[in-house]
Design a protein around this motif. Structure first.
Motif, mmCIF file in Angstrom:
data_model
loop_
_atom_site.group_PDB
_atom_site.id
_atom_site.type_symbol
_atom_site.label_atom_id
_atom_site.label_comp_id
_atom_site.label_asym_id
_atom_site.label_seq_id
_atom_site.Cartn_x
_atom_site.Cartn_y
_atom_site.Cartn_z
ATOM 1 N N HIS A 45 0.823 -1.197 0.000
ATOM 2 C CA HIS A 45 0.000 0.000 0.000
ATOM 3 C C HIS A 45 0.860 1.252 0.000
ATOM 4 O O HIS A 45 1.839 1.350 0.729
ATOM 5 N N GLU A 46 0.498 2.205 -0.833
ATOM 6 C CA GLU A 46 1.196 3.480 -0.922
ATOM 7 C C GLU A 46 0.337 4.553 -0.276
ATOM 8 O O GLU A 46 -0.864 4.613 -0.489
ATOM 9 N N LEU A 48 -1.536 7.733 0.151
ATOM 10 C CA LEU A 48 -2.120 8.596 -0.865
ATOM 11 C C LEU A 48 -2.602 9.933 -0.323
ATOM 12 O O LEU A 48 -3.048 10.777 -1.081
ATOM 13 N N ARG A 177 -7.670 5.382 -8.775
ATOM 14 C CA ARG A 177 -6.927 4.419 -9.592
ATOM 15 C C ARG A 177 -6.105 3.470 -8.721
ATOM 16 O O ARG A 177 -6.008 2.273 -9.012
ATOM 17 N N GLN A 178 -5.523 3.997 -7.645
ATOM 18 C CA GLN A 178 -4.720 3.151 -6.768
ATOM 19 C C GLN A 178 -5.581 2.101 -6.070
ATOM 20 O O GLN A 178 -5.222 0.928 -5.996
ATOM 21 N N THR A 181 -6.631 -0.531 -8.474
ATOM 22 C CA THR A 181 -5.540 -1.473 -8.719
ATOM 23 C C THR A 181 -5.427 -2.476 -7.581
ATOM 24 O O THR A 181 -5.270 -3.690 -7.809
ATOM 25 N N GLN A 182 -5.505 -2.002 -6.333
ATOM 26 C CA GLN A 182 -5.471 -2.906 -5.183
ATOM 27 C C GLN A 182 -6.639 -3.884 -5.216
ATOM 28 O O GLN A 182 -6.479 -5.074 -4.918
#
Length: 223
Positions: A45-46, A48, A177-178, A181-182
């Motif tokens: 996980h990034e 955000l 978008r993140q 994607t996850q």
């Protein structure tokens, strides 16, 4: 401990669907809880959350009471100099701005800090559809007798709104978008994990069959 969201579940799903349709081709929804997926592809996980957006919200929260006190004082000074319909419009506008602003700032905090797409989308829509038109009305309509203090606080507030609109739009785009994607990577991992036992069972059955055939051949040779 996650903060409570004031949005009903159907509204949250609708806002998540709108965000998905705007920023990604495949729609997905946010369940509302903060999730960090770690998939077989070592996808981590990034963070955000946007620091500029959080700073703008922080200063906006402290400026809001000053704007409210200034607006009430200015409204009282010029109230009886205005026509009846402008009196009603100003009181209604200030009331709507005050109520919506409390909800808007709260949604902005939750959406940014906890990376919740529906709350951030609600923050963006409230800013663009309600707060910005009302502040532009208070700032540009000369018939409401704009006083110097009003002009100053309204200009500052419009600057806040424009900054928050710009930054939150890009943050919402990246966040949607993140999270999508996850979501899809997690689904891929789930399908892979479901297929592994099936493949193992097929291999076991094939080995068992070969063992049975081998035993039968050995028995045949013995007899």
């Amino acid at each position: 401990m996650p903060l409570h969201t004031p949005l009903p579940s159907n509204v949250r799903h609708g806002l998540a669907s709108i965000s998905g349709s705007l920023f990604i081709q495949n729609k997905t929804t946010d369940c509302g809880e903060h999730r960090s997926y770690h998939t077989g592809n070592n996808f981590s996980h990034e963070v955000l959350s946007s620091v500029p957006l959080q700073m703008a919200l922080y200063f906006n929260v402290f400026f809001f009471p000053f704007w409210f006190i200034s607006e009430v004082i200015m409204l009282e000074l010029k109230y009886f100099l205005l026509p009846g319909y402008y009196q009603f419009l100003l009181v209604t506008a200030v009331t709507i701005i005050t109520v919506i602003e409390i909800l808007r700032l709260y949604l902005g905090y939750i959406g940014n800090l906890h990376e919740k797409v529906p709350e951030l989308a609600g923050f963006l829509l409230l800013t663009f559809l309600i707060q910005m038109p009302l502040f532009l009305f208070l700032l540009t309509d000369e018939k409401i007798l704009i006083l110097p203090l009003e002009l100053a606080v309204h200009v500052i507030y419009v600057i806040f709104l424009n900054m928050e609109l710009l930054v939150s739009f890009f943050v919402l785009k990246i966040m949607t978008r993140q999270l999508a994607t996850q979501f899809y990577l997690q689904k891929t991992d789930d399908l892979e994990n479901k297929n592994v036992p099936a493949k193992c069972s097929q291999v076991t059955i094939q080995r068992s069959k070969r063992s049975m055939i081998g035993l039968q051949d050995r028995d045949a040779l013995m007899y």
